[in-house]
Design a protein around this motif. Structure first.
Motif, PDB file in Angstrom:
ATOM      1  N   ARG A 280       0.815  -1.200   0.000  1.00 36.83           N
ATOM      2  CA  ARG A 280       0.000   0.000   0.000  1.00 36.83           C
ATOM      3  C   ARG A 280       0.862   1.268   0.000  1.00 36.83           C
ATOM      4  O   ARG A 280       0.656   2.174  -0.784  1.00 36.83           O
ATOM      5  N   PHE A 281       1.866   1.286   0.889  1.00 35.69           N
ATOM      6  CA  PHE A 281       2.712   2.475   1.011  1.00 35.69           C
ATOM      7  C   PHE A 281       3.466   2.736  -0.291  1.00 35.69           C
ATOM      8  O   PHE A 281       3.544   3.873  -0.764  1.00 35.69           O
ATOM      9  N   ASN A 282       4.023   1.687  -0.882  1.00 39.66           N
ATOM     10  CA  ASN A 282       4.832   1.873  -2.080  1.00 39.66           C
ATOM     11  C   ASN A 282       4.009   2.280  -3.301  1.00 39.66           C
ATOM     12  O   ASN A 282       4.566   2.673  -4.310  1.00 39.66           O
ATOM     13  N   ARG A 283       2.701   2.205  -3.191  1.00 43.32           N
ATOM     14  CA  ARG A 283       1.826   2.643  -4.281  1.00 43.32           C
ATOM     15  C   ARG A 283       0.942   3.804  -3.867  1.00 43.32           C
ATOM     16  O   ARG A 283      -0.081   4.064  -4.479  1.00 43.32           O
ATOM     17  N   ARG A 284       1.370   4.528  -2.832  1.00 41.19           N
ATOM     18  CA  ARG A 284       0.515   5.577  -2.273  1.00 41.19           C
ATOM     19  C   ARG A 284       0.273   6.722  -3.241  1.00 41.19           C
ATOM     20  O   ARG A 284      -0.710   7.436  -3.121  1.00 41.19           O
ATOM     21  N   SER A 285       1.175   6.905  -4.215  1.00 40.24           N
ATOM     22  CA  SER A 285       1.007   8.038  -5.115  1.00 40.24           C
ATOM     23  C   SER A 285       0.094   7.702  -6.294  1.00 40.24           C
ATOM     24  O   SER A 285      -0.267   8.578  -7.062  1.00 40.24           O
ATOM     25  N   SER A 286      -0.271   6.420  -6.428  1.00 37.73           N
ATOM     26  CA  SER A 286      -1.162   6.039  -7.519  1.00 37.73           C
ATOM     27  C   SER A 286      -2.466   6.818  -7.390  1.00 37.73           C
ATOM     28  O   SER A 286      -3.122   6.768  -6.360  1.00 37.73           O
ATOM     29  N   ASN A 287      -2.820   7.548  -8.445  1.00 33.42           N
ATOM     30  CA  ASN A 287      -4.006   8.393  -8.303  1.00 33.42           C
ATOM     31  C   ASN A 287      -5.289   7.630  -8.586  1.00 33.42           C
ATOM     32  O   ASN A 287      -6.370   8.157  -8.447  1.00 33.42           O
ATOM     33  N   SER A 288      -5.163   6.374  -8.967  1.00 28.27           N
ATOM     34  CA  SER A 288      -6.374   5.591  -9.160  1.00 28.27           C
ATOM     35  C   SER A 288      -6.369   4.372  -8.267  1.00 28.27           C
ATOM     36  O   SER A 288      -5.480   3.542  -8.333  1.00 28.27           O
ATOM     37  N   ARG A 289      -7.369   4.265  -7.423  1.00 32.80           N
ATOM     38  CA  ARG A 289      -7.486   3.104  -6.549  1.00 32.80           C
ATOM     39  C   ARG A 289      -7.792   1.861  -7.380  1.00 32.80           C
ATOM     40  O   ARG A 289      -7.387   0.764  -7.028  1.00 32.80           O
ATOM     41  N   GLY A 290      -8.503   2.074  -8.500  1.00 29.24           N
ATOM     42  CA  GLY A 290      -8.839   0.950  -9.361  1.00 29.24           C
ATOM     43  C   GLY A 290      -7.591   0.287  -9.923  1.00 29.24           C
ATOM     44  O   GLY A 290      -7.544  -0.917 -10.136  1.00 29.24           O
ATOM     45  N   LEU A 291      -6.549   1.100 -10.133  1.00 30.56           N
ATOM     46  CA  LEU A 291      -5.285   0.565 -10.642  1.00 30.56           C
ATOM     47  C   LEU A 291      -4.641  -0.342  -9.599  1.00 30.56           C
ATOM     48  O   LEU A 291      -4.042  -1.365  -9.927  1.00 30.56           O
ATOM     49  N   LEU A 292      -4.799  -0.007  -8.343  1.00 29.06           N
ATOM     50  CA  LEU A 292      -4.277  -0.834  -7.253  1.00 29.06           C
ATOM     51  C   LEU A 292      -4.992  -2.185  -7.235  1.00 29.06           C
ATOM     52  O   LEU A 292      -4.384  -3.230  -7.014  1.00 29.06           O
ATOM     53  N   PHE A 293      -6.299  -2.150  -7.499  1.00 36.16           N
ATOM     54  CA  PHE A 293      -7.087  -3.384  -7.614  1.00 36.16           C
ATOM     55  C   PHE A 293      -6.504  -4.266  -8.721  1.00 36.16           C
ATOM     56  O   PHE A 293      -6.269  -5.456  -8.545  1.00 36.16           O
ATOM     57  N   ARG A 294      -6.247  -3.643  -9.883  1.00 38.06           N
ATOM     58  CA  ARG A 294      -5.682  -4.367 -11.013  1.00 38.06           C
ATOM     59  C   ARG A 294      -4.332  -4.996 -10.647  1.00 38.06           C
ATOM     60  O   ARG A 294      -4.062  -6.151 -10.976  1.00 38.06           O
ATOM     61  N   ARG A 295      -3.476  -4.234  -9.955  1.00 43.73           N
ATOM     62  CA  ARG A 295      -2.156  -4.743  -9.552  1.00 43.73           C
ATOM     63  C   ARG A 295      -2.294  -5.943  -8.618  1.00 43.73           C
ATOM     64  O   ARG A 295      -1.519  -6.895  -8.696  1.00 43.73           O
ATOM     65  N   LEU A 296      -3.274  -5.859  -7.739  1.00 43.44           N
ATOM     66  CA  LEU A 296      -3.480  -6.959  -6.790  1.00 43.44           C
ATOM     67  C   LEU A 296      -3.931  -8.229  -7.522  1.00 43.44           C
ATOM     68  O   LEU A 296      -3.447  -9.328  -7.245  1.00 43.44           O
ATOM     69  N   ILE A 297      -4.822  -8.080  -8.488  1.00 42.18           N
ATOM     70  CA  ILE A 297      -5.276  -9.238  -9.268  1.00 42.18           C
ATOM     71  C   ILE A 297      -4.113  -9.810 -10.098  1.00 42.18           C
ATOM     72  O   ILE A 297      -3.933 -11.016 -10.196  1.00 42.18           O
ATOM     73  N   GLU A 298      -3.301  -8.915 -10.661  1.00 47.61           N
ATOM     74  CA  GLU A 298      -2.119  -9.366 -11.421  1.00 47.61           C
ATOM     75  C   GLU A 298      -1.211 -10.212 -10.532  1.00 47.61           C
ATOM     76  O   GLU A 298      -0.718 -11.261 -10.936  1.00 47.61           O
ATOM     77  N   ARG A 299      -0.977  -9.738  -9.309  1.00 47.98           N
ATOM     78  CA  ARG A 299      -0.141 -10.474  -8.364  1.00 47.98           C
ATOM     79  C   ARG A 299      -0.792 -11.809  -8.010  1.00 47.98           C
ATOM     80  O   ARG A 299      -0.121 -12.823  -7.859  1.00 47.98           O
ATOM     81  N   ALA A 300      -2.118 -11.792  -7.857  1.00 44.97           N
ATOM     82  CA  ALA A 300      -2.839 -12.993  -7.432  1.00 44.97           C
ATOM     83  C   ALA A 300      -2.731 -14.118  -8.463  1.00 44.97           C
ATOM     84  O   ALA A 300      -2.590 -15.277  -8.102  1.00 44.97           O
ATOM     85  N   VAL A 301      -2.776 -13.786  -9.756  1.00 49.72           N
ATOM     86  CA  VAL A 301      -2.659 -14.850 -10.767  1.00 49.72           C
ATOM     87  C   VAL A 301      -1.206 -15.267 -10.991  1.00 49.72           C
ATOM     88  O   VAL A 301      -0.944 -16.331 -11.538  1.00 49.72           O
TER      89      VAL A 301
END
Ligand SMILES: [Zn+2]
Length: 317
Positions: free
Chosen positions: A279-300
């Protein structure tokens, strides 16, 4: 890594409304996973040939070349799950878009699953988050330990309460501001615990800022420049001499006390540290939806995690 930039509304949802529209059922979630897992088309896990798979049943895919049957979730953290993909996605959305994340208790209430289901999903997502942090820290890096205190053992506060040691590394930018962090739960503050952590997470050629603690004396001088902060006798407070680690330690403590009500047992502390880091290392991401995408990418991209891995503490080694 990506050559084509991701587009909000197409590659990831921008709002909760968009999320609901994008993932109405398990089929939509599975299709999304297929696109992320096999962007160039289905790659057979058995023969390695890229092709358009046959669909044998609703979620079974068969390789046209060798007839190997698989699913999009096989070999990922969703492997053999009895929880519907829509529930997993809902959890991923809330975990990645809530500013401070969510405890299993809050997630249970928010999506209406059993507590155990919510807790297991969270633990698996945290395992997926760890591999996201591969690139080593660089430049000027502050390193220091902090104590996560009052962790309850055996359910009793006070008596037998034990503190856990966490070592923090944070990039410090010039003239101000912080870069990325890495955290590790360690058993003691000896060089045997501290030096391997620094070697793992900080790139060669960096400057390591520490206090005068002898545990850092064996840092490889050919790899790092060590800069020692000497606290003046007038008592330079820690937040002046080591602003980075001081800031991270206070954010971490606030997060554990706030979002998780301080209920973090030592066995699971590392997985919470991974979520904090993600979370901290992606704190500057201006889209929360992008964080969702990153999490799904990691999950697969993350191998299956067993029930016992998450129950007794993941072997973070
Ligand atoms: Zn095949």
């Amino acid at each position: 890594m990506e050559t084509i930039p991701l587009v909000a509304g197409r590659d990831y949802p921008h709002t909760y409304r968009g999320f609901v529209k994008m993932f109405p059922d398990n089929e939509a979630c599975a299709t999304y996973l297929r696109k992320i897992r096999w962007p160039q088309g289905f790659v057979c896990p058995s023969c390695g040939i890229i092709s358009t798979p046959w669909k044998t049943t609703r979620d079974r895919l068969a390789c046209p070349s060798c007839r190997y049957r698989t699913t999009v979730t096989a070999g990922t953290i969703f492997d053999k799950t009895r929880t519907p993909l829509t529930t997993w996605f809902e959890a991923a959305w809330h975990v990645s878009t809530a500013k401070n994340g969510m405890s299993a208790k809050t997630l249970e209430r928010t999506i209406g699953t059993r507590y155990r289901v919510a807790w297991t999903m969270l633990q698996r997502f945290r395992v997926a988050m760890v591999d996201a942090e591969r690139k080593q820290l660089a430049g000027r890096v502050e390193v220091d330990e902090t104590y996560i205190g009052g962790v309850k053992r055996g359910g009793k506060r006070g008596r037998g309460a034990t503190k856990s040691i966490v070592v923090i590394a944070v990039e410090v930018k010039d003239p101000k501001g912080f870069g990325r962090v890495r955290l590790r739960h360690i058993s003691d503050v000896s060089g045997a615990s501290l030096i391997p952590f620094v070697n793992d997470v900080v790139a060669s050629g960096s400057t390591i800022q520490t206090d005068g603690w002898g545990g850092y004396n064996c840092l490889d001088p050919t790899k790092y420049t060590r800069s020692i902060t000497v606290q003046s006798s007038s008592g330079d407070p820690a937040h002046v001499s080591m602003p980075g680690v001081h800031r991270i330690a206070s954010l971490l403590k606030r997060w554990i006390l706030g979002t998780h009500q301080g209920c973090v047992v030592p066995e699971h502390l590392q997985s919470y540290l991974e979520e904090f880091t993600f979370r901290f290392n992606r704190r500057s991401s201006n889209s929360r939806g992008l964080l969702f995408r990153r999490l799904i990418e990691r999950a697969v991209a993350t191998s299956p995690v067993t029930e016992s891995d998450v129950t007794f503490g993941y072997g973070w080694g």
